[in-house]
Design an enzyme around this catalytic site. Structure first.
Site, mmCIF file in Angstrom:
data_model
loop_
_atom_site.group_PDB
_atom_site.id
_atom_site.type_symbol
_atom_site.label_atom_id
_atom_site.label_comp_id
_atom_site.label_asym_id
_atom_site.label_seq_id
_atom_site.Cartn_x
_atom_site.Cartn_y
_atom_site.Cartn_z
ATOM 1 N N CYS A 1 33.425 -28.516 3.994
ATOM 2 C CA CYS A 1 32.329 -29.212 3.872
ATOM 3 C C CYS A 1 31.084 -28.857 3.806
ATOM 4 O O CYS A 1 30.437 -28.740 3.143
ATOM 5 C CB CYS A 1 32.347 -31.094 4.018
ATOM 6 N N HIS B 1 31.944 -42.577 8.786
ATOM 7 C CA HIS B 1 30.971 -43.195 7.506
ATOM 8 C C HIS B 1 31.985 -44.795 7.198
ATOM 9 O O HIS B 1 32.236 -45.492 6.991
ATOM 10 C CB HIS B 1 30.400 -42.967 6.210
ATOM 11 N N CYS C 1 32.846 -34.316 10.384
ATOM 12 C CA CYS C 1 32.183 -34.970 9.520
ATOM 13 C C CYS C 1 31.789 -36.108 8.996
ATOM 14 O O CYS C 1 32.327 -36.646 9.044
ATOM 15 C CB CYS C 1 32.791 -34.677 7.536
ATOM 16 N N SER D 1 30.547 -37.901 7.091
ATOM 17 C CA SER D 1 30.954 -38.679 6.606
ATOM 18 C C SER D 1 32.288 -39.475 5.897
ATOM 19 O O SER D 1 32.636 -40.760 5.831
ATOM 20 C CB SER D 1 31.255 -38.034 4.645
ATOM 21 N N HIS E 1 38.837 -33.960 4.899
ATOM 22 C CA HIS E 1 37.740 -33.175 3.758
ATOM 23 C C HIS E 1 37.323 -31.823 4.237
ATOM 24 O O HIS E 1 36.707 -31.425 3.078
ATOM 25 C CB HIS E 1 37.244 -34.040 2.884
HETATM 26 N N1 COD Z 1 15.160 -39.211 11.788
HETATM 27 C C1 COD Z 1 15.762 -37.277 12.136
HETATM 28 N N2 COD Z 1 17.459 -37.354 12.506
HETATM 29 C C2 COD Z 1 18.093 -38.440 12.553
HETATM 30 C C3 COD Z 1 17.497 -39.345 12.073
HETATM 31 C C4 COD Z 1 16.545 -39.993 11.933
HETATM 32 N N3 COD Z 1 15.331 -41.417 11.720
HETATM 33 N N4 COD Z 1 18.940 -40.176 12.548
HETATM 34 C C5 COD Z 1 20.118 -39.529 12.661
HETATM 35 N N5 COD Z 1 19.335 -38.068 12.893
HETATM 36 C C6 COD Z 1 19.702 -36.599 12.821
HETATM 37 C C7 COD Z 1 20.899 -37.203 14.414
HETATM 38 O O1 COD Z 1 20.885 -36.671 15.482
HETATM 39 C C8 COD Z 1 22.526 -35.967 13.674
HETATM 40 O O2 COD Z 1 21.912 -34.550 14.080
HETATM 41 C C9 COD Z 1 21.936 -36.183 12.296
HETATM 42 O O3 COD Z 1 20.831 -36.755 11.638
HETATM 43 C C10 COD Z 1 23.475 -36.257 11.101
HETATM 44 O O4 COD Z 1 23.667 -35.568 11.804
HETATM 45 P P1 COD Z 1 25.494 -35.504 12.079
HETATM 46 O O5 COD Z 1 26.277 -34.736 12.597
HETATM 47 O O6 COD Z 1 25.681 -36.462 12.478
HETATM 48 O O7 COD Z 1 25.814 -36.054 10.464
HETATM 49 P P2 COD Z 1 26.637 -34.794 9.170
HETATM 50 O O8 COD Z 1 25.788 -33.539 9.106
HETATM 51 O O9 COD Z 1 27.965 -34.493 9.063
HETATM 52 O O10 COD Z 1 27.115 -35.524 7.546
HETATM 53 C C11 COD Z 1 25.809 -35.842 6.713
HETATM 54 C C12 COD Z 1 26.009 -36.320 5.685
HETATM 55 C C13 COD Z 1 24.525 -36.280 5.072
HETATM 56 C C14 COD Z 1 27.246 -35.619 5.045
HETATM 57 C C15 COD Z 1 26.968 -37.222 5.954
HETATM 58 O O11 COD Z 1 25.887 -39.085 6.647
HETATM 59 C C16 COD Z 1 26.339 -38.555 4.345
HETATM 60 O O12 COD Z 1 25.396 -38.734 4.492
HETATM 61 N N6 COD Z 1 27.913 -38.581 3.787
HETATM 62 C C17 COD Z 1 27.688 -38.733 2.717
HETATM 63 C C18 COD Z 1 27.665 -38.468 1.218
HETATM 64 C C19 COD Z 1 28.957 -37.561 1.039
HETATM 65 O O13 COD Z 1 29.949 -38.719 1.188
HETATM 66 N N7 COD Z 1 29.303 -35.969 0.877
HETATM 67 C C20 COD Z 1 30.549 -36.213 0.492
HETATM 68 C C21 COD Z 1 31.364 -35.189 1.311
HETATM 69 S S1 COD Z 1 30.490 -34.815 3.154
HETATM 70 ZN ZN ZN Z 2 31.966 -34.241 4.675
#
Ligand code: COD
Ligand code: ZN
Ligand code: ZN
Length: 366
Positions: free
Chosen positions: A168, A45, A40, A42, A61
């Site tokens: 998750c 991060h 994930c 996260s 997780h």
């Molecule tokens: N505009 C549109 N899309 C965008 C932009 C933008 N400016 N920048 C990036 N993107 C797209 C990327 O191309 C990608 O497709 C997507 O955004 C992000 O996806 P992933 O696969 O990299 O990330 P995810 O989906 O695994 O995770 C997203 C979260 C929101 C869960 C994570 O990043 C986060 O904010 N984590 C902190 C919150 C947390 O800890 N939650 C609990 C456990 S997950």
């Molecule tokens: Zn997660």
């Protein structure tokens, strides 16, 4: 026992795949053999230094596995049971649990953020020193010990690699739609960010019977996937202003806008996409210390904005429901799994996620 795990030591460094000592389950705890753990953003991060975490830590997780042994007093699972692991082991007794918001559990959230069991200690160690467990799990390991409250038993014919994703990404995304926003059938939805979690917001909106489902991303292949998951419209934010595009497709703005990236600019974009009286749900969490600015005049139009933690999960209720939807062919999980890596490939899996190549990768540690 000796286990193999991927250990985070410090930001901007690869994870170290090494042998750790795993203590057996104490009272109220469960030993689980990990069948699969999703990768994930996260987790990334922490590696990228955007969010602090206890060190050293076993990351991971989003996991499912098989119960191998239980500690004293454990009643809800027994050896051989298949389980999805929850990164918020809700206590069932604090004020949040009692009012029906177990995702906000005081005790579960404290254990999660410390990376420990409920007693404040982790079960992994290396050379006698504690190694913490991300989300009270530490899923990038061949075996782990978790609190009983972090285990949700599922039916034995549910494929465990698919089940892991419920821990998750699927719960966070689908839950943000169904539990947090309670999207109404026929209403219009925008989803900013179509990664592993965002695609599940898209499919949650489809499950809820939303009208227009507008997916926004900067990568064409993510938008293509979003269509497979139920998006009716797509917007490439690298080519056009996503707020204008959404307001053109859904005149006046959408009823619900979801931010699923974790950036202040995109939180603002989502807010601006919502119509008068519309709801913005922030699923992504911007880096520690970040602030978001909003146009104050919008409150006069009764716009609301809320966070969504773990998709408002009530894990013992929601996980079995999601399993049933998958088994009935109504929840897409196979399509989410872009790649499968052995534990030794974990750093490649994170590089692929950083480059935006995958919806989800899973690691199969054994
Ligand atoms: N505009 C549109 N899309 C965008 C932009 C933008 N400016 N920048 C990036 N993107 C797209 C990327 O191309 C990608 O497709 C997507 O955004 C992000 O996806 P992933 O696969 O990299 O990330 P995810 O989906 O695994 O995770 C997203 C979260 C929101 C869960 C994570 O990043 C986060 O904010 N984590 C902190 C919150 C947390 O800890 N939650 C609990 C456990 S997950
Ligand atoms: Zn997660
Ligand atoms: Zn509680």
């Amino acid at each position: 026992m000796q286990v193999k795990a991927a250990v985070f030591y410090r930001p901007h460094e690869s994870l170290a795949v090494q042998e750790l000592e795993l203590e057996g389950p104490r009272a109220g705890e469960v030993l689980v053999r990990i069948a699969a753990c999703g990768v994930c953003h996260s987790d990334l991060h922490f590696i990228d230094g955007l969010v602090p975490i206890a060190s050293p830590s076993v990351l991971g997780h989003e996991a499912a596995g098989v119960v191998e042994a239980v500690g004293a007093g454990v009643a809800s699972v027994q050896p051989g049971d298949h389980v999805v692991l929850s990164f918020i082991p809700s206590c069932g007794r604090c004020q949040y649990c009692v009012v029906g918001r177990p995702n906000l559990c005081t005790i579960g959230n404290r254990a999660m953020s410390r990376g420990t069991m409920l007693d404040g200690t982790p079960r992994f160690a290396r050379e006698g020193r504690p190694v913490y467990q991300m989300g009270s799990i530490g899923g990038f390991a061949s075996y782990t010990v978790v609190p009983e409250a972090g285990c949700v038993k599922i039916r034995g014919d549910m494929p465990l690699d698919r089940a892991a994703l419920l821990g998750c990404g699927v719960m966070t995304g689908v839950g943000a739609v169904i539990n947090t926003a309670r999207v109404q059938a026929g209403s219009d939805v925008a989803v900013v960010g179509c990664g592993g979690v965002g695609l599940n917001v898209v499919q949650g909106a489809a499950l809820a019977g939303a009208g227009r489902i507008i997916a926004i991303d900067v990568l064409a292949h993510k938008l293509e996937l979003a269509r497979q998951f139920g998006a009716t419209h797509t917007v490439d934010a690298s080519r056009e202003d996503p707020v204008e595009a959404v307001r053109r497709i859904s005149p006046g703005g959408v009823d619900y806008a979801f931010e699923v990236i974790g950036r202040p600019e995109t939180v603002r974009q989502a807010f601006d996409m919502a119509r008068r009286g519309g709801l913005t749900v922030v699923v992504g969490v911007p880096p520690a210390g970040a602030e978001v600015s909003l146009p104050a005049g919008a409150f006069l139009t009764e716009k609301t904005i809320t966070g969504s933690a773990y998709g408002g999960a009530r894990m013992p209720v929601d996980v079995p429901r999601l399993v049933e939807l998958y088994m009935a062919g109504r929840l897409k999980l196979d399509e989410l799994i872009s790649r499968v890596y052995p534990l030794e490939g974990i750093n490649d899996a994170f590089d692929a996620l950083r480059r935006g190549e995958v919806a989800r990768s899973i690691v199969t540690p054994l």
